[in-house]
Design an enzyme around this catalytic site. Structure first.
Site, PDB file in Angstrom:
ATOM      1  CB  CYS A   1      -4.962  -5.878  -2.447  1.00  0.00           C
ATOM      2  SG  CYS A   1      -6.001  -4.922  -3.573  1.00  0.00           S
TER       3      CYS A   1
ATOM      4  CB  CYS B   1      -6.846  -1.393  -2.474  1.00  0.00           C
ATOM      5  SG  CYS B   1      -7.885  -2.773  -3.008  1.00  0.00           S
TER       6      CYS B   1
END
Length: 78
Positions: free
Chosen positions: A11, A14
């Site tokens: 994501c 991240c």
């Protein structure tokens, strides 16, 4: 040499954490092994529920939020 792991499914948070880790290592001019773990089964081995997770030498330092570059540099100096 430090081993840094960023756990997360890929994501935006991240990716930002991973980029911040790279920047912190570069700014400090140190050698570190940076590992990105995106596989859900692999992440489950670490018993985490929220991502992203920042681990340094297998110790969880940050979970569930983006780790900032200056914060990561502090951890790496410990």
């Amino acid at each position: 040499m430090k081993t840094i792991k960023v756990l997360g499914p890929g994501c935006a948070k991240c990716k930002t954490t991973f980029n911040n880790v790279q920047e912190a290592v570069k700014q400090l001019g140190i050698e570190a092994e940076i590992i990105k773990i995106e596989d859900i089964e692999e992440m489950m081995k670490y018993n985490i529920l929220t991502t992203p997770v920042l681990m340094i030498d297998d110790v969880i330092k940050v979970k569930g939020r983006i780790a900032q570059t200056d914060e990561i540099k502090t951890f790496l100096k410990e």
